[in-house]
Design a protein around this motif. Structure first.
Motif, mmCIF file in Angstrom:
data_model
loop_
_atom_site.group_PDB
_atom_site.id
_atom_site.type_symbol
_atom_site.label_atom_id
_atom_site.label_comp_id
_atom_site.label_asym_id
_atom_site.label_seq_id
_atom_site.Cartn_x
_atom_site.Cartn_y
_atom_site.Cartn_z
ATOM 1 N N ILE A 186 38.725 42.066 23.948
ATOM 2 C CA ILE A 186 38.067 42.534 25.322
ATOM 3 C C ILE A 186 37.146 43.737 24.852
ATOM 4 C CG2 ILE A 186 38.672 44.029 27.205
ATOM 5 C CD1 ILE A 186 41.604 42.867 27.017
ATOM 6 N N ASN A 223 33.908 45.737 26.965
ATOM 7 C CA ASN A 223 33.302 46.277 28.144
ATOM 8 C C ASN A 223 34.102 45.727 29.477
ATOM 9 O OD1 ASN A 223 31.407 47.700 26.749
ATOM 10 N ND2 ASN A 223 30.103 45.855 26.787
ATOM 11 N N GLY A 224 35.349 45.776 29.519
ATOM 12 C CA GLY A 224 36.083 45.090 30.619
ATOM 13 C C GLY A 224 36.114 43.891 30.755
ATOM 14 N N GLU A 225 35.854 42.986 29.704
ATOM 15 C CA GLU A 225 35.571 41.565 29.835
ATOM 16 C C GLU A 225 36.081 40.992 28.606
ATOM 17 O OE1 GLU A 225 31.620 40.744 32.308
ATOM 18 O OE2 GLU A 225 31.382 40.573 30.454
ATOM 19 N N LYS A 233 41.089 41.553 37.097
ATOM 20 C CA LYS A 233 40.629 42.857 36.490
ATOM 21 C C LYS A 233 41.946 43.563 36.040
ATOM 22 C CE LYS A 233 37.184 45.449 35.728
ATOM 23 N NZ LYS A 233 36.301 45.195 34.790
ATOM 24 N N ARG A 234 43.092 43.270 36.867
ATOM 25 C CA ARG A 234 44.337 43.725 36.663
ATOM 26 C C ARG A 234 44.940 43.281 35.678
ATOM 27 N NH1 ARG A 234 45.088 40.205 40.836
ATOM 28 N NH2 ARG A 234 47.059 38.961 40.591
ATOM 29 N N ILE A 290 43.337 42.187 32.839
ATOM 30 C CA ILE A 290 42.320 42.710 31.797
ATOM 31 C C ILE A 290 42.749 44.074 31.538
ATOM 32 C CG2 ILE A 290 40.012 43.421 31.007
ATOM 33 C CD1 ILE A 290 39.157 40.965 32.529
ATOM 34 N N ASN A 291 43.012 44.875 32.645
ATOM 35 C CA ASN A 291 43.650 46.302 32.483
ATOM 36 C C ASN A 291 44.836 46.473 31.789
ATOM 37 O OD1 ASN A 291 41.144 47.450 33.343
ATOM 38 N ND2 ASN A 291 42.029 47.455 35.649
ATOM 39 N N ILE A 320 44.490 45.654 27.911
ATOM 40 C CA ILE A 320 43.804 46.790 27.372
ATOM 41 C C ILE A 320 44.919 47.731 26.949
ATOM 42 C CG2 ILE A 320 42.330 48.750 27.623
ATOM 43 C CD1 ILE A 320 40.385 46.832 29.219
#
Length: 156
Positions: free
Chosen positions: A55, A57-59, A90-91, A93-94, A97
């Motif tokens: 992952i 830059n948030g991708e 997005k959730r 990916i978060n 992370i």
């Protein structure tokens, strides 16, 4: 007649991931692909054996996923080992992370399949196995094979 979205065809499997890692959670993601790559994957020209997911830059991206060049693709073929973007919310990916910042956690691709008309990747949040864990798994598989063999012989 529309294709059923629940049916899928497995294109590539990563058996090594199950041998090297404990899979805690499983996620499904789409892949951003070029047209010739999709055609090649439909023909079964894909491998995820040496690939991994990071992952940045948030991708989410998948590295080293090999997609064979399409036979009739000529100038439109892309590099077989290029980095491809994974399509996640997005959730998700978060959450990934947060989980991968823990010691020993990583994201590994488990299989590539076609679901309806879309190409998907099943990826797992994984913890690495130690050598003794791998040995225990091998012993379990051997005993299970032996018991299945005995059962088959008895029922003949």
């Amino acid at each position: 007649m529309a294709k059923d979205r629940t049916s899928f065809k497995v294109i590539a499997n990563n058996k090594k991931a199950y041998h090297d890692y404990f899979i805690d959670e499983v996620y499904e993601a789409g892949i951003a692909l070029a047209g010739t790559e999709v055609k090649s994957i439909r023909q079964g020209g894909c491998s995820v054996k040496e690939s991994f997911i990071k992952i940045k830059n948030g991708e989410a991206f998948i590295f080293n996923m090999h997609v064979n060049p399409y036979d009739h693709g000529n100038i439109f073929n892309k590099d077989p080992l290029r980095t491809r973007k994974l399509l996640l919310h997005k959730r998700e990916i978060n959450k990934l992370i947060g989980e991968t910042t823990q010691k020993g956690m990583t994201i590994v691709p488990l299989r590539v399949y076609i679901k309806g008309s879309l190409v998907k990747v099943e990826m797992g949040l994984a913890r690495g196995k130690k050598l003794h864990d791998k040995r225990q798994d091998i012993v379990k598989k051997d005993t299970q094979r032996a018991s299945e063999r005995e059962f088959k012989i008895k029922n003949l």
